[in-house]
Design a protein around this motif. Structure first.
Motif, PDB file in Angstrom:
ATOM      1  N   THR A   5     -11.327  17.351  10.142  1.00 53.88           N
ATOM      2  CA  THR A   5     -11.719  16.541  11.304  1.00 53.88           C
ATOM      3  C   THR A   5     -10.455  16.056  11.999  1.00 53.88           C
ATOM      4  OG1 THR A   5     -13.581  15.699  10.004  1.00 53.88           O
ATOM      5  CG2 THR A   5     -13.123  14.585  12.071  1.00 53.88           C
ATOM      6  N   ARG A   6     -10.427  16.206  13.297  1.00 56.80           N
ATOM      7  CA  ARG A   6      -9.340  15.637  14.102  1.00 56.80           C
ATOM      8  C   ARG A   6      -9.736  14.211  14.434  1.00 56.80           C
ATOM      9  NH1 ARG A   6      -5.727  13.603  16.495  1.00 56.80           N
ATOM     10  NH2 ARG A   6      -4.315  14.570  18.005  1.00 56.80           N
ATOM     11  N   LEU A   7      -8.999  13.247  13.897  1.00 55.40           N
ATOM     12  CA  LEU A   7      -9.314  11.836  14.124  1.00 55.40           C
ATOM     13  C   LEU A   7      -8.623  11.328  15.385  1.00 55.40           C
ATOM     14  CD1 LEU A   7      -9.058  10.393  10.500  1.00 55.40           C
ATOM     15  CD2 LEU A   7     -11.110  11.113  11.736  1.00 55.40           C
ATOM     16  N   TRP A   8      -8.755  10.035  15.616  1.00 53.32           N
ATOM     17  CA  TRP A   8      -8.136   9.404  16.775  1.00 53.32           C
ATOM     18  C   TRP A   8      -6.609   9.421  16.640  1.00 53.32           C
ATOM     19  CZ3 TRP A   8     -10.369   7.227  12.617  1.00 53.32           C
ATOM     20  CH2 TRP A   8      -9.598   6.338  11.877  1.00 53.32           C
ATOM     21  N   ASN A   9      -5.985   9.042  17.720  1.00 53.15           N
ATOM     22  CA  ASN A   9      -4.520   8.997  17.759  1.00 53.15           C
ATOM     23  C   ASN A   9      -3.936  10.318  17.262  1.00 53.15           C
ATOM     24  OD1 ASN A   9      -4.625   6.481  18.845  1.00 53.15           O
ATOM     25  ND2 ASN A   9      -4.220   5.399  16.956  1.00 53.15           N
ATOM     26  N   CYS A  10      -3.098  10.270  16.268  1.00 50.58           N
ATOM     27  CA  CYS A  10      -2.352  11.473  15.841  1.00 50.58           C
ATOM     28  C   CYS A  10      -2.786  11.946  14.458  1.00 50.58           C
ATOM     29  CB  CYS A  10      -0.861  11.161  15.835  1.00 50.58           C
ATOM     30  SG  CYS A  10      -0.261  10.571  17.421  1.00 50.58           S
ATOM     31  N   LEU A  11      -4.000  11.580  14.044  1.00 51.99           N
ATOM     32  CA  LEU A  11      -4.405  11.830  12.658  1.00 51.99           C
ATOM     33  C   LEU A  11      -5.353  13.010  12.516  1.00 51.99           C
ATOM     34  CD1 LEU A  11      -5.124   8.192  11.416  1.00 51.99           C
ATOM     35  CD2 LEU A  11      -3.139   9.616  10.905  1.00 51.99           C
ATOM     36  N   ALA A  12      -5.150  13.763  11.429  1.00 58.11           N
ATOM     37  CA  ALA A  12      -6.110  14.783  11.018  1.00 58.11           C
ATOM     38  C   ALA A  12      -6.600  14.418   9.619  1.00 58.11           C
ATOM     39  CB  ALA A  12      -5.466  16.156  11.010  1.00 58.11           C
ATOM     40  N   LEU A  13      -7.866  14.709   9.355  1.00 57.24           N
ATOM     41  CA  LEU A  13      -8.470  14.363   8.064  1.00 57.24           C
ATOM     42  C   LEU A  13      -8.995  15.630   7.403  1.00 57.24           C
ATOM     43  CD1 LEU A  13      -9.604  12.052   6.156  1.00 57.24           C
ATOM     44  CD2 LEU A  13     -11.737  12.312   7.439  1.00 57.24           C
ATOM     45  N   ILE A  14      -8.659  15.790   6.125  1.00 58.01           N
ATOM     46  CA  ILE A  14      -9.256  16.863   5.324  1.00 58.01           C
ATOM     47  C   ILE A  14     -10.041  16.185   4.202  1.00 58.01           C
ATOM     48  CG2 ILE A  14      -8.811  18.850   3.835  1.00 58.01           C
ATOM     49  CD1 ILE A  14      -6.174  19.263   5.425  1.00 58.01           C
TER      50      ILE A  14
END
Ligand SMILES: CC/C=C\C/C=C/C(=O)SCCNC(=O)CCNC(=O)[C@H](O)C(C)(C)COP(=O)(O)OP(=O)(O)OC[C@H]1O[C@@H](n2cnc3c(N)ncnc32)[C@H](O)[C@@H]1OP(=O)(O)O
Length: 76
Positions: A5-14
């Motif tokens: 998932t591409r989160l807000w700001n500059c974050l990616a989540l696996i």
């Protein structure tokens, strides 16, 4: 599996999701790799968060799936 998932700001989540304890099977390993590749090719991503599901992180490698070790060592 592992969900990207591409989160807000500059974050990616696996998110590791492999009930009951989110252990790392070959499929999960491939999902982690795919997620990392997506994050690394998105130049707006500055940090990658890896988490578990259903209140648990991960019990580590999936016991009885010896192919995980082979895939972890041999995949480019
Ligand atoms: C990619 C390769 C590269 C590097 C090498 C990696 C090495 C490692 O990862 S070493 C670590 C391996 N993992 C373990 O040793 C953890 C073993 N499990 C536990 O210690 C405990 O199960 C737990 C602390 C994770 C949870 O304890 P608890 O809440 O008391 O639940 P249960 O013990 O009853 O387990 C529930 C359920 O999950 C199954 N399970 C637990 N761990 C694994 C696992 N690693 N792989 C697959 N399945 C696992 C356990 O058998 C139970 O299943 P059943 O309900 O069907 O009996």
């Amino acid at each position: 599996m592992a969900e990207y998932t591409r989160l807000w700001n500059c974050l990616a989540l696996i998110r590791l999701r492999n009930p009951p304890v989110n252990s790392i099977s070959t499929a999960v390993l491939h999902g982690i790799k795919a997620g990392l590749q997506k994050a690394l090719t998105d130049h707006t991503v500055k940090a990658i968060v890896i988490c578990g599901a259903d209140g648990k992180f991960s019990a580590g490698v999936q016991v009885c799936d010896s192919s995980v070790f082979y895939n972890a060592q041999c995949s480019p």
